[in-house]
Design a protein around this motif. Structure first.
Motif, mmCIF file in Angstrom:
data_model
loop_
_atom_site.group_PDB
_atom_site.id
_atom_site.type_symbol
_atom_site.label_atom_id
_atom_site.label_comp_id
_atom_site.label_asym_id
_atom_site.label_seq_id
_atom_site.Cartn_x
_atom_site.Cartn_y
_atom_site.Cartn_z
ATOM 1 N N PRO A 181 0.923 -1.112 0.019
ATOM 2 C CA PRO A 181 -0.088 -0.016 -0.051
ATOM 3 C C PRO A 181 0.813 1.320 0.077
ATOM 4 O O PRO A 181 1.725 1.390 0.966
ATOM 5 C CB PRO A 181 -0.827 0.030 1.390
ATOM 6 N N GLY B 296 -0.326 4.317 -0.967
ATOM 7 C CA GLY B 296 -1.444 5.220 -1.305
ATOM 8 C C GLY B 296 -1.438 6.658 -0.269
ATOM 9 O O GLY B 296 -2.224 7.376 -0.585
ATOM 10 N N GLY B 297 -0.699 6.550 0.557
ATOM 11 C CA GLY B 297 -0.664 7.525 2.016
ATOM 12 C C GLY B 297 -0.284 8.886 1.376
ATOM 13 O O GLY B 297 0.421 8.776 0.347
ATOM 14 N N LEU B 298 -0.326 9.869 2.203
ATOM 15 C CA LEU B 298 -0.180 11.205 1.679
ATOM 16 C C LEU B 298 1.195 11.649 2.260
ATOM 17 O O LEU B 298 1.878 12.412 1.709
ATOM 18 C CB LEU B 298 -1.113 12.421 2.125
ATOM 19 N N THR C 48 1.912 13.299 5.054
ATOM 20 C CA THR C 48 1.979 14.281 5.536
ATOM 21 C C THR C 48 3.313 14.690 6.344
ATOM 22 O O THR C 48 3.702 15.738 6.715
ATOM 23 C CB THR C 48 0.825 14.704 6.259
ATOM 24 N N ARG C 49 3.636 13.533 7.227
ATOM 25 C CA ARG C 49 4.705 13.816 8.486
ATOM 26 C C ARG C 49 5.955 14.471 7.633
ATOM 27 O O ARG C 49 6.884 14.736 8.325
ATOM 28 C CB ARG C 49 4.826 12.784 9.345
ATOM 29 N N LYS D 53 6.528 9.310 -0.465
ATOM 30 C CA LYS D 53 7.459 8.979 0.620
ATOM 31 C C LYS D 53 8.108 7.636 0.429
ATOM 32 O O LYS D 53 9.321 7.602 1.069
ATOM 33 C CB LYS D 53 6.373 8.824 1.918
ATOM 34 N N GLU D 54 7.640 6.760 -0.268
ATOM 35 C CA GLU D 54 8.088 5.419 -0.559
ATOM 36 C C GLU D 54 9.348 5.504 -1.270
ATOM 37 O O GLU D 54 10.144 4.627 -1.484
ATOM 38 C CB GLU D 54 6.988 4.316 -0.968
ATOM 39 N N GLN E 118 -5.572 3.398 -5.330
ATOM 40 C CA GLN E 118 -6.597 3.909 -4.215
ATOM 41 C C GLN E 118 -7.098 5.441 -4.579
ATOM 42 O O GLN E 118 -6.182 6.406 -4.195
ATOM 43 C CB GLN E 118 -6.135 3.856 -2.946
ATOM 44 N N PRO F 269 -7.289 8.346 -0.176
ATOM 45 C CA PRO F 269 -6.531 7.956 0.755
ATOM 46 C C PRO F 269 -7.485 7.690 1.971
ATOM 47 O O PRO F 269 -7.255 8.240 3.268
ATOM 48 C CB PRO F 269 -5.412 8.918 1.121
ATOM 49 N N GLY G 236 -7.395 5.104 4.263
ATOM 50 C CA GLY G 236 -6.782 4.482 5.260
ATOM 51 C C GLY G 236 -6.299 3.118 4.844
ATOM 52 O O GLY G 236 -6.315 2.807 3.706
HETATM 53 P P1 UTP Z 1 0.556 6.090 7.412
HETATM 54 O O1 UTP Z 1 0.001 5.988 8.485
HETATM 55 O O2 UTP Z 1 2.103 6.246 7.559
HETATM 56 O O3 UTP Z 1 -0.019 7.337 6.534
HETATM 57 O O4 UTP Z 1 0.403 5.140 6.396
HETATM 58 P P2 UTP Z 1 0.665 8.101 5.719
HETATM 59 O O5 UTP Z 1 -0.357 9.011 4.893
HETATM 60 O O6 UTP Z 1 1.570 7.362 4.475
HETATM 61 O O7 UTP Z 1 1.660 9.148 6.403
HETATM 62 P P3 UTP Z 1 1.319 10.482 7.336
HETATM 63 O O8 UTP Z 1 0.789 9.747 8.533
HETATM 64 O O9 UTP Z 1 0.451 11.340 6.516
HETATM 65 O O10 UTP Z 1 2.667 11.011 7.217
HETATM 66 C C1 UTP Z 1 0.947 3.793 6.599
HETATM 67 C C2 UTP Z 1 1.168 3.045 5.274
HETATM 68 O O11 UTP Z 1 -0.255 2.947 4.630
HETATM 69 C C3 UTP Z 1 -0.313 3.594 3.337
HETATM 70 C C4 UTP Z 1 0.906 4.337 3.509
HETATM 71 O O12 UTP Z 1 1.528 4.572 2.023
HETATM 72 C C5 UTP Z 1 2.000 3.637 4.091
HETATM 73 O O13 UTP Z 1 2.708 2.824 3.578
HETATM 74 N N1 UTP Z 1 -1.584 3.934 3.279
HETATM 75 C C6 UTP Z 1 -2.149 4.832 4.220
HETATM 76 C C7 UTP Z 1 -2.230 3.703 1.941
HETATM 77 O O14 UTP Z 1 -1.804 3.065 1.203
HETATM 78 N N2 UTP Z 1 -3.453 4.480 1.866
HETATM 79 C C8 UTP Z 1 -3.828 5.144 3.037
HETATM 80 O O15 UTP Z 1 -5.210 5.600 2.663
HETATM 81 C C9 UTP Z 1 -3.094 5.440 4.041
#
Ligand code: UTP
Length: 292
Positions: free
Chosen positions: A11, A13-15, A17-18, A28-29, A106, A109, A111
């Motif tokens: 996965p 797809g996360g943003l 943000t940190r 980020k990846e 996805q 995002p 979760g």
């Molecule tokens: P994180 O909780 O680290 O969230 O996701 P994030 O969005 O990547 O980072 P922050 O918290 O905003 O900095 C843990 C993993 O789940 C994936 C992220 O890509 C990461 O590998 N993820 C998270 C998704 O693929 N989709 C989502 O909707 C949320």
């Protein structure tokens, strides 16, 4: 006989943000630890565990990941012209074979649980692995391979587990433990990010999972949980009692590369673990330490 684990879901797809502003236009990846993007460590770990199909759940702005796992003809030509055979071989050695990689998107995002749910048509009806690239693990044997070893013995769901200080429980999914032989702990319950005083233990779940396909059925019913996100933990919690369910205290060190301090720590640890850099980096670390 437990069905083999052939497919892994990543996965991504996360943003992130940190990690802003670094992650504004870059996934980020793709952040490098020493000289390799986080996602490549995760793919190499999966391959070391016998994974044959790599499924990425991406989102907007994640094209660099697709490009990374594709041929780059211009670069290959230049390396060939300049007679950089070693670099060329190094790049080609970890390229997936045709058809081994697939991508799904996805669209929002919502979760981790939602991201895993998006992979359902690509995973189908077989057990599979999930790897979060921002949990980077330095281990004598690939963490997922250790988990596959455990899965071959006990089957069901296996999640990577690690003991954390009680004040950190609110950062993790926490296991409510049953039988515990110090390496394998039976999962009797799971709570997402509990307050220290409410945590059922200090054994945390980190980003490696082997899951039975029935998780998809449960993900269909999971409502938004902690942080307003569809949590994988909530779907896994519904599987307790339905399939054997264990946490594996893997051998190795885990670095939280979704966090700036964890990311810096990983860079130092991985550089110190490399023969070609060890001496120079150790000297820098000693120098910095003297200045503190
Ligand atoms: P994180 O909780 O680290 O969230 O996701 P994030 O969005 O990547 O980072 P922050 O918290 O905003 O900095 C843990 C993993 O789940 C994936 C992220 O890509 C990461 O590998 N993820 C998270 C998704 O693929 N989709 C989502 O909707 C949320």
């Amino acid at each position: 006989m437990n069905r083999p684990i052939r497919k892994a879901v990543f996965p991504v797809g996360g943003l992130g943000t940190r990690f802003l502003p670094a992650t504004k236009a870059m996934p980020k990846e793709m952040l490098p630890v020493v000289d390799k993007p986080l996602i490549q460590y995760a793919v190499e770990e999966a391959r070391a565990a016998g994974i044959e199909e790599f499924i990425f759940v991406t989102g907007r702005g994640k094209q660099a990941i697709e490009d990374h796992f594709d041929r780059s003809y211009e670069l290959e030509d230049v390396l060939r012209e300049r007679d950089k055979r070693d670099l060329l071989d190094a790049i080609n050695s970890w390229m997936p074979k045709a058809g081994q990689v697939s991508y799904t998107r996805q669209m929002e995002p919502l979760g981790l649980g939602h991201a895993v749910r998006c992979a359902k048509p690509l995973v189908g009806d077989e057990p599979f692995a999930v790897l979060l690239a921002d949990d980077l693990i330095l281990a004598p044997r690939a963490c997922l391979a250790q988990m596959v070893d455990a899965y071959n013995k006990v089957g069901g769901n296996i999640i990577a587990a690690m003991d954390v200080p009680r004040e950190h429980t609110k950062r993790y999914g926490i296991i409510s433990p049953g039988k515990d032989n110090a390496q394998l702990v039976e999962v009797k319950g799971l709570v997402e990010k509990p307050k220290p005083e409410e945590a059922p233990s200090t054994t945390a779940v980190i980003g490696r999972y082997i899951l039975q396909p029935s998780v998809f059925r449960h993900l269909d019913y999971v409502q938004r949980g902690a942080g307003g996100e569809i949590q994988l933990t909530d779907a896994m919690a519904r599987m307790i009692g339905e399939v054997p369910f264990h946490g594996l205290r893997f051998k190795g060190e885990r670095y939280d590369c979704g966090d700036k301090v964890g990311f810096l720590h990983a860079n130092i640890a991985f550089a110190l673990a490399r023969e070609d850099m060890q001496k120079d980096v150790a000297a820098i670390v000693r120098e910095v330490h003297k200045q503190l």
